[in-house]
Motif scaffolding. Structure first.
Motif, mmCIF file in Angstrom:
data_model
loop_
_atom_site.group_PDB
_atom_site.id
_atom_site.type_symbol
_atom_site.label_atom_id
_atom_site.label_comp_id
_atom_site.label_asym_id
_atom_site.label_seq_id
_atom_site.Cartn_x
_atom_site.Cartn_y
_atom_site.Cartn_z
ATOM 1 N N GLY A 123 0.769 -1.231 0.000
ATOM 2 C CA GLY A 123 0.000 0.000 0.000
ATOM 3 C C GLY A 123 0.798 1.279 0.000
ATOM 4 N N LEU A 124 2.138 1.192 -0.004
ATOM 5 C CA LEU A 124 2.954 2.402 -0.047
ATOM 6 C C LEU A 124 3.093 2.900 -1.483
ATOM 7 C CD1 LEU A 124 5.962 1.786 2.373
ATOM 8 C CD2 LEU A 124 3.882 3.094 2.791
ATOM 9 N N PRO A 125 3.166 4.223 -1.702
ATOM 10 C CA PRO A 125 3.510 4.723 -3.027
ATOM 11 C C PRO A 125 4.884 4.193 -3.435
ATOM 12 C CG PRO A 125 2.604 6.484 -1.696
ATOM 13 C CD PRO A 125 2.825 5.311 -0.770
ATOM 14 N N PRO A 126 5.106 3.929 -4.715
ATOM 15 C CA PRO A 126 6.348 3.284 -5.148
ATOM 16 C C PRO A 126 7.560 4.203 -5.243
ATOM 17 C CG PRO A 126 4.930 3.658 -7.026
ATOM 18 C CD PRO A 126 4.140 4.046 -5.806
ATOM 19 N N ARG A 127 7.375 5.493 -4.957
ATOM 20 C CA ARG A 127 8.492 6.439 -5.015
ATOM 21 C C ARG A 127 8.661 7.082 -3.651
ATOM 22 N NH1 ARG A 127 5.678 6.392 -9.679
ATOM 23 N NH2 ARG A 127 6.922 5.859 -11.540
ATOM 24 N N ALA A 128 9.899 7.093 -3.152
ATOM 25 C CA ALA A 128 10.132 7.529 -1.777
ATOM 26 C C ALA A 128 11.250 8.550 -1.692
ATOM 27 C CB ALA A 128 10.463 6.336 -0.887
ATOM 28 N N LEU A 129 11.061 9.515 -0.797
ATOM 29 C CA LEU A 129 12.107 10.440 -0.383
ATOM 30 C C LEU A 129 12.483 10.058 1.041
ATOM 31 C CD1 LEU A 129 13.877 12.935 -0.630
ATOM 32 C CD2 LEU A 129 11.890 14.343 -0.074
ATOM 33 N N VAL A 130 13.751 9.713 1.256
ATOM 34 C CA VAL A 130 14.188 9.277 2.578
ATOM 35 C C VAL A 130 15.162 10.300 3.155
ATOM 36 C CG1 VAL A 130 13.799 6.835 2.133
ATOM 37 C CG2 VAL A 130 16.014 7.818 1.579
ATOM 38 N N GLY A 178 0.076 15.774 -7.457
ATOM 39 C CA GLY A 178 -0.663 14.646 -7.990
ATOM 40 C C GLY A 178 0.078 13.324 -7.994
ATOM 41 N N LEU A 179 1.365 13.335 -7.661
ATOM 42 C CA LEU A 179 2.156 12.099 -7.647
ATOM 43 C C LEU A 179 2.174 11.499 -6.243
ATOM 44 C CD1 LEU A 179 4.210 10.199 -9.174
ATOM 45 C CD2 LEU A 179 6.002 11.644 -8.161
ATOM 46 N N PRO A 180 1.691 10.277 -6.054
ATOM 47 C CA PRO A 180 1.790 9.645 -4.730
ATOM 48 C C PRO A 180 3.255 9.394 -4.356
ATOM 49 C CG PRO A 180 0.177 8.528 -6.122
ATOM 50 C CD PRO A 180 0.956 9.433 -7.019
ATOM 51 N N VAL A 181 3.631 9.789 -3.153
ATOM 52 C CA VAL A 181 5.004 9.604 -2.693
ATOM 53 C C VAL A 181 5.011 9.135 -1.246
ATOM 54 C CG1 VAL A 181 6.010 11.294 -4.283
ATOM 55 C CG2 VAL A 181 5.260 12.024 -2.012
ATOM 56 N N THR A 182 6.097 8.470 -0.898
ATOM 57 C CA THR A 182 6.393 8.081 0.474
ATOM 58 C C THR A 182 7.510 8.974 0.990
ATOM 59 O OG1 THR A 182 5.802 5.768 0.047
ATOM 60 C CG2 THR A 182 7.218 6.197 1.944
ATOM 61 N N ARG A 209 10.112 6.912 10.792
ATOM 62 C CA ARG A 209 8.839 7.625 10.724
ATOM 63 C C ARG A 209 8.442 7.723 9.252
ATOM 64 N NH1 ARG A 209 7.510 13.467 13.662
ATOM 65 N NH2 ARG A 209 5.225 13.243 13.609
ATOM 66 N N VAL A 210 7.268 7.253 8.911
ATOM 67 C CA VAL A 210 6.889 7.080 7.507
ATOM 68 C C VAL A 210 5.555 7.755 7.233
ATOM 69 C CG1 VAL A 210 6.526 5.402 5.648
ATOM 70 C CG2 VAL A 210 8.117 4.874 7.514
ATOM 71 N N PHE A 211 5.523 8.520 6.147
ATOM 72 C CA PHE A 211 4.321 9.221 5.709
ATOM 73 C C PHE A 211 4.031 8.862 4.255
ATOM 74 C CE2 PHE A 211 6.395 11.791 8.889
ATOM 75 C CZ PHE A 211 5.371 12.331 9.665
#
Length: 257
Positions: free
Chosen positions: A15-22, A57-61, A49-51
């Protein structure tokens, strides 16, 4: 149910967006998440901690990994297990090359694997390299944001404070910056067929200061909380999110018939 959560970070298995900024700091993850539309916190366990939300409009983690590669690599691995396929790391770093100022961005082309963890996973000759498309996306986003930036190889080093070992060998090799986690991300991404890159905000520490024998075993005048660094992190966050958008756009164009 607990079996629906990954064991270390306690993030959902799906269920997480496939693109992440860490990022390293959990508080910084929250600040960046506030830039997103519809942001919601989905996990907060230890330093992780994860959001999730959306950027234009782009889903991101957005997720934090704490200080140091051994703990950070656990987040990278579990985010990948949960379906993240593109990673950008936004961190702070010390400049190692003349002409790189406080608050400037350093876009990493590759990293020296002195991270304290990947050496225990595979041979030291294996490289830690950024995906070329990630480098180009970050560079384009920095230009469009009019953010001062530099490109180069960075040194991921497990020890933060200086010790008895001199640090000037890599200084002479022309590296751009020194930080603590990126090589673990790049190696993880290469091994798992993921896209990864990193952009670092210079916070003032540099290799010349760390080789000062009078400063051994101390942090000296290091202060990453100055206004110039805060402004640099703000620019870096926008650049990183924009770069994720560019990478998503490129992926769509590549997949189009």
């Amino acid at each position: 149910m607990t079996h629906d959560l990954l064991p270390v970070t306690r993030i959902p298995r799906a269920g997480l967006p496939p693109r992440a900024l860490v990022v390293g700091d959990p508080a910084r993850a929250a600040v960046i998440a506030a830039l997103l539309d519809g942001a919601e916190e989905i996990a907060h366990h230890r330093e992780y901690r994860v959001f999730r939300g959306s950027w234009k409009g782009l889903p991101v983690t957005v997720a934090s990994h704490g200080v140091g590669a051994p703990g950070a690599i656990l987040l990278f691995q579990e985010l990948a297990d949960a379906g993240v396929r593109t990673f950008l790391r936004l961190g702070t770093a010390g400049a190692m090359r003349p002409g790189i100022a406080d608050g400037d961005l350093v876009i990493a082309e590759a990293a020296v694997r002195d991270d304290g963890v990947t050496q225990q996973l595979l041979p030291p000759e294996y490289p830690a390299v950024s995906a070329p498309e990630a480098v180009f996306a970050l560079q384009r986003a920095a230009r469009e944001a009019d953010a001062p930036y530099h490109r180069g190889i960075v040194w991921t080093r497990a020890a933060f404070q200086p010790g008895l070992l001199r640090l000037d060998a890599y200084d002479r090799a022309g590296l751009a910056a020194i930080e603590m986690e990126l090589s673990a991300l790049l190696v993880t991404a290469s091994l798992r067929g993921l896209v990864a890159g990193g952009v670092l905000v210079v916070d003032g520490a540099n290799a010349d200061e760390l080789t000062d024998q009078d400063a051994l075993l101390s942090t000296g005048d290091y202060d990453p909380h100055r206004e110039v660094v805060v402004r640099g992190v703000e620019r870096g966050a926008v650049v990183s999110l924009e770069a994720l958008g560019l990478l998503a756009q490129e992926a769509e164009e590549t997949d189009a018939p």
